[in-house]
Design a protein around this motif. Structure first.
Motif, PDB file in Angstrom:
ATOM      1  N   PHE A  80       8.214   4.499  -7.940  1.00  0.00           N
ATOM      2  CA  PHE A  80       8.545   5.773  -7.302  1.00  0.00           C
ATOM      3  C   PHE A  80       7.655   5.983  -6.080  1.00  0.00           C
ATOM      4  O   PHE A  80       6.518   5.513  -6.018  1.00  0.00           O
ATOM      5  CB  PHE A  80       8.335   6.933  -8.281  1.00  0.00           C
ATOM      6  CG  PHE A  80       9.388   7.037  -9.348  1.00  0.00           C
ATOM      7  CD1 PHE A  80      10.586   7.678  -9.089  1.00  0.00           C
ATOM      8  CD2 PHE A  80       9.171   6.484 -10.603  1.00  0.00           C
ATOM      9  CE1 PHE A  80      11.561   7.780 -10.069  1.00  0.00           C
ATOM     10  CE2 PHE A  80      10.142   6.592 -11.593  1.00  0.00           C
ATOM     11  CZ  PHE A  80      11.344   7.230 -11.327  1.00  0.00           C
ATOM     12  N   ASP A  81       8.201   6.718  -5.105  1.00  0.00           N
ATOM     13  CA  ASP A  81       7.468   6.940  -3.857  1.00  0.00           C
ATOM     14  C   ASP A  81       6.185   7.725  -4.069  1.00  0.00           C
ATOM     15  O   ASP A  81       5.236   7.592  -3.290  1.00  0.00           O
ATOM     16  CB  ASP A  81       8.364   7.684  -2.853  1.00  0.00           C
ATOM     17  CG  ASP A  81       9.507   6.814  -2.344  1.00  0.00           C
ATOM     18  OD1 ASP A  81       9.378   5.567  -2.413  1.00  0.00           O
ATOM     19  OD2 ASP A  81      10.528   7.375  -1.886  1.00  0.00           O
ATOM     20  N   ASP A  82       6.153   8.567  -5.100  1.00  0.00           N
ATOM     21  CA  ASP A  82       4.948   9.372  -5.305  1.00  0.00           C
ATOM     22  C   ASP A  82       3.887   8.656  -6.130  1.00  0.00           C
ATOM     23  O   ASP A  82       2.842   9.223  -6.436  1.00  0.00           O
ATOM     24  CB  ASP A  82       5.296  10.719  -5.947  1.00  0.00           C
ATOM     25  CG  ASP A  82       5.895  10.569  -7.348  1.00  0.00           C
ATOM     26  OD1 ASP A  82       6.249   9.443  -7.735  1.00  0.00           O
ATOM     27  OD2 ASP A  82       6.018  11.593  -8.046  1.00  0.00           O
ATOM     28  N   ILE A  83       4.159   7.410  -6.463  1.00  0.00           N
ATOM     29  CA  ILE A  83       3.187   6.589  -7.180  1.00  0.00           C
ATOM     30  C   ILE A  83       2.381   5.774  -6.178  1.00  0.00           C
ATOM     31  O   ILE A  83       2.942   5.213  -5.229  1.00  0.00           O
ATOM     32  CB  ILE A  83       3.893   5.633  -8.162  1.00  0.00           C
ATOM     33  CG1 ILE A  83       4.598   6.417  -9.274  1.00  0.00           C
ATOM     34  CG2 ILE A  83       2.931   4.617  -8.749  1.00  0.00           C
ATOM     35  CD1 ILE A  83       3.676   7.082 -10.256  1.00  0.00           C
ATOM     36  N   VAL A  84       1.077   5.725  -6.357  1.00  0.00           N
ATOM     37  CA  VAL A  84       0.267   4.761  -5.591  1.00  0.00           C
ATOM     38  C   VAL A  84       0.526   3.399  -6.222  1.00  0.00           C
ATOM     39  O   VAL A  84       0.118   3.148  -7.356  1.00  0.00           O
ATOM     40  CB  VAL A  84      -1.225   5.128  -5.648  1.00  0.00           C
ATOM     41  CG1 VAL A  84      -2.047   4.076  -4.903  1.00  0.00           C
ATOM     42  CG2 VAL A  84      -1.458   6.512  -5.048  1.00  0.00           C
ATOM     43  N   TRP A  85       1.240   2.566  -5.490  1.00  0.00           N
ATOM     44  CA  TRP A  85       1.753   1.329  -6.097  1.00  0.00           C
ATOM     45  C   TRP A  85       0.648   0.431  -6.629  1.00  0.00           C
ATOM     46  O   TRP A  85       0.841  -0.309  -7.587  1.00  0.00           O
ATOM     47  CB  TRP A  85       2.616   0.576  -5.101  1.00  0.00           C
ATOM     48  CG  TRP A  85       3.894   1.283  -4.755  1.00  0.00           C
ATOM     49  CD1 TRP A  85       4.264   2.549  -5.137  1.00  0.00           C
ATOM     50  CD2 TRP A  85       4.969   0.786  -3.962  1.00  0.00           C
ATOM     51  NE1 TRP A  85       5.498   2.862  -4.633  1.00  0.00           N
ATOM     52  CE2 TRP A  85       5.961   1.803  -3.898  1.00  0.00           C
ATOM     53  CE3 TRP A  85       5.194  -0.411  -3.287  1.00  0.00           C
ATOM     54  CZ2 TRP A  85       7.159   1.644  -3.203  1.00  0.00           C
ATOM     55  CZ3 TRP A  85       6.387  -0.578  -2.592  1.00  0.00           C
ATOM     56  CH2 TRP A  85       7.351   0.440  -2.554  1.00  0.00           C
ATOM     57  N   SER A  86      -0.501   0.485  -6.006  1.00  0.00           N
ATOM     58  CA  SER A  86      -1.604  -0.374  -6.443  1.00  0.00           C
ATOM     59  C   SER A  86      -2.241   0.105  -7.750  1.00  0.00           C
ATOM     60  O   SER A  86      -3.190  -0.509  -8.229  1.00  0.00           O
ATOM     61  CB  SER A  86      -2.674  -0.469  -5.349  1.00  0.00           C
ATOM     62  OG  SER A  86      -3.172   0.810  -5.019  1.00  0.00           O
ATOM     63  N   THR A  87      -1.699   1.190  -8.316  1.00  0.00           N
ATOM     64  CA  THR A  87      -2.175   1.644  -9.626  1.00  0.00           C
ATOM     65  C   THR A  87      -1.261   1.181 -10.759  1.00  0.00           C
ATOM     66  O   THR A  87      -1.536   1.461 -11.930  1.00  0.00           O
ATOM     67  CB  THR A  87      -2.282   3.181  -9.678  1.00  0.00           C
ATOM     68  OG1 THR A  87      -0.959   3.753  -9.582  1.00  0.00           O
ATOM     69  CG2 THR A  87      -3.145   3.702  -8.556  1.00  0.00           C
ATOM     70  N   VAL A  88      -0.161   0.504 -10.425  1.00  0.00           N
ATOM     71  CA  VAL A  88       0.807   0.086 -11.439  1.00  0.00           C
ATOM     72  C   VAL A  88       0.274  -1.127 -12.192  1.00  0.00           C
ATOM     73  O   VAL A  88      -0.045  -2.160 -11.590  1.00  0.00           O
ATOM     74  CB  VAL A  88       2.164  -0.238 -10.785  1.00  0.00           C
ATOM     75  CG1 VAL A  88       3.155  -0.735 -11.846  1.00  0.00           C
ATOM     76  CG2 VAL A  88       2.723   0.992 -10.071  1.00  0.00           C
ATOM     77  N   ASN A  89       0.174  -1.026 -13.494  1.00  0.00           N
ATOM     78  CA  ASN A  89      -0.365  -2.112 -14.314  1.00  0.00           C
ATOM     79  C   ASN A  89       0.659  -3.228 -14.527  1.00  0.00           C
ATOM     80  O   ASN A  89       1.857  -2.969 -14.684  1.00  0.00           O
ATOM     81  CB  ASN A  89      -0.801  -1.583 -15.682  1.00  0.00           C
ATOM     82  CG  ASN A  89      -2.029  -0.694 -15.615  1.00  0.00           C
ATOM     83  OD1 ASN A  89      -2.788  -0.729 -14.643  1.00  0.00           O
ATOM     84  ND2 ASN A  89      -2.232   0.111 -16.637  1.00  0.00           N
ATOM     85  N   ILE A  90       0.145  -4.458 -14.569  1.00  0.00           N
ATOM     86  CA  ILE A  90       0.945  -5.656 -14.816  1.00  0.00           C
ATOM     87  C   ILE A  90       0.422  -6.324 -16.080  1.00  0.00           C
ATOM     88  O   ILE A  90      -0.796  -6.450 -16.269  1.00  0.00           O
ATOM     89  CB  ILE A  90       0.869  -6.645 -13.632  1.00  0.00           C
ATOM     90  CG1 ILE A  90       1.258  -5.956 -12.316  1.00  0.00           C
ATOM     91  CG2 ILE A  90       1.735  -7.869 -13.893  1.00  0.00           C
ATOM     92  CD1 ILE A  90       2.693  -5.507 -12.231  1.00  0.00           C
ATOM     93  N   TYR A  91       1.343  -6.770 -16.923  1.00  0.00           N
ATOM     94  CA  TYR A  91       0.985  -7.367 -18.211  1.00  0.00           C
ATOM     95  C   TYR A  91       1.672  -8.719 -18.380  1.00  0.00           C
ATOM     96  O   TYR A  91       2.712  -8.981 -17.762  1.00  0.00           O
ATOM     97  CB  TYR A  91       1.422  -6.449 -19.357  1.00  0.00           C
ATOM     98  CG  TYR A  91       0.948  -5.023 -19.247  1.00  0.00           C
ATOM     99  CD1 TYR A  91      -0.303  -4.652 -19.724  1.00  0.00           C
ATOM    100  CD2 TYR A  91       1.742  -4.055 -18.647  1.00  0.00           C
ATOM    101  CE1 TYR A  91      -0.752  -3.336 -19.614  1.00  0.00           C
ATOM    102  CE2 TYR A  91       1.309  -2.734 -18.531  1.00  0.00           C
ATOM    103  CZ  TYR A  91       0.066  -2.386 -19.018  1.00  0.00           C
ATOM    104  OH  TYR A  91      -0.378  -1.089 -18.897  1.00  0.00           O
ATOM    105  N   SER A  92       1.110  -9.541 -19.229  1.00  0.00           N
ATOM    106  CA  SER A  92       1.815 -10.758 -19.607  1.00  0.00           C
ATOM    107  C   SER A  92       2.985 -10.372 -20.505  1.00  0.00           C
ATOM    108  O   SER A  92       2.798  -9.668 -21.499  1.00  0.00           O
ATOM    109  CB  SER A  92       0.892 -11.726 -20.352  1.00  0.00           C
ATOM    110  OG  SER A  92       1.644 -12.821 -20.846  1.00  0.00           O
ATOM    111  N   PRO A  93       4.192 -10.835 -20.183  1.00  0.00           N
ATOM    112  CA  PRO A  93       5.332 -10.469 -21.025  1.00  0.00           C
ATOM    113  C   PRO A  93       5.432 -11.299 -22.306  1.00  0.00           C
ATOM    114  O   PRO A  93       6.208 -10.963 -23.193  1.00  0.00           O
ATOM    115  CB  PRO A  93       6.532 -10.735 -20.111  1.00  0.00           C
ATOM    116  CG  PRO A  93       6.073 -11.837 -19.208  1.00  0.00           C
ATOM    117  CD  PRO A  93       4.596 -11.581 -18.987  1.00  0.00           C
TER     118      PRO A  93
END
Length: 230
Positions: A80-93
């Motif tokens: 979403f545009d209101d999210i600071v994208w660099s705060t989105v967590n990435i996980y091993s699937p």
């Protein structure tokens, strides 16, 4: 085609002689064995995602295999545009082993080979690891591996199957997720997995111009998720 096959040689079979990388010789014949739905963990914080590009779309750039041409055979996840994208967590699937690490313009790409199905490998693009990640490291499904790298690029994931031809075939993330995991996408407005996949037949009927990738494509590129839960 020669250059494309060389690219897959480098990505899939480590033809550059990097002895630190270990890639399984396991193969899987999709045509005969089908595609197992074994992934039960999202690789990204789905509640922060607004749109997901469709498999074989014209988003981004040509990312195709030796069997298809001029289409994006991966998925982009747009926050979403209101999210600071660099705060989105990435996980091993998946439970797996890291077989490749590559530096990109934005962040790092890692490739994880599945322990359960070693012929299946997952490429996670544009992440910023916040701890040291090394080739041959083992990771568990759901293990945190970093954050999305930049507001300047989408997050994306691809799934490669080491097929009997040894050329590699791309399949959709939505081909391998379990029905239980897909419920999370249904909760955001999806009806079926096909909402996220352009069929080969339909894409072939509306081919893209690779010299002007993404222009004049009559097919829908994105699936818009419903508003995230508050």
């Amino acid at each position: 085609m020669k250059n494309k096959l060389l690219l897959f040689c480098l990505i899939l079979y480590n033809c550059n002689g990097d002895s630190d990388s270990v890639i399984s010789e396991s193969v899987w014949d999709i045509d005969k064995q089908g595609i197992p739905q074994f992934v039960s963990t999202n690789y990204i914080e789905l509640d922060k995602i607004a749109q997901i590009s469709k498999f074989r779309s014209s988003v981004g750039h040509d990312y195709s295999d030796a069997f298809e041409h001029c289409r994006s055979m991966k998925h982009y996840f747009k926050p979403f545009d209101d999210i600071v994208w660099s705060t989105v967590n990435i996980y091993s699937p998946i439970d797996g082993i890291i077989t490749r690490i590559e530096q990109e313009i934005y962040g790092t790409k890692i490739e994880i080979e599945s322990k359960q199905y070693p012929a299946f490998r997952f490429q996670l693009f544009h992440l910023t690891p916040d701890h040291e990640i090394k080739i041959n490291d083992e990771v568990a499904a759901g293990e945190y591996v970093g954050k999305h790298a930049s507001q300047d690029t989408y997050a994306d994931i691809s799934v490669i199957v080491n097929d009997p031809s040894k050329q590699g075939r791309f399949i959709s993330w939505f081909d391998v997720v379990t029905n239980t995991l897909f419920e999370a996408y249904k909760d955001r407005g999806a009806i079926s997995r096909n909402d996220f996949i352009i069929s080969k037949e339909l894409r072939d009927a509306y081919p893209l111009d690779c010299n002007n990738f993404g222009f004049n494509d009559p097919l829908e590129k994105w699936f818009n998720l419903n508003e995230r839960l508050r």
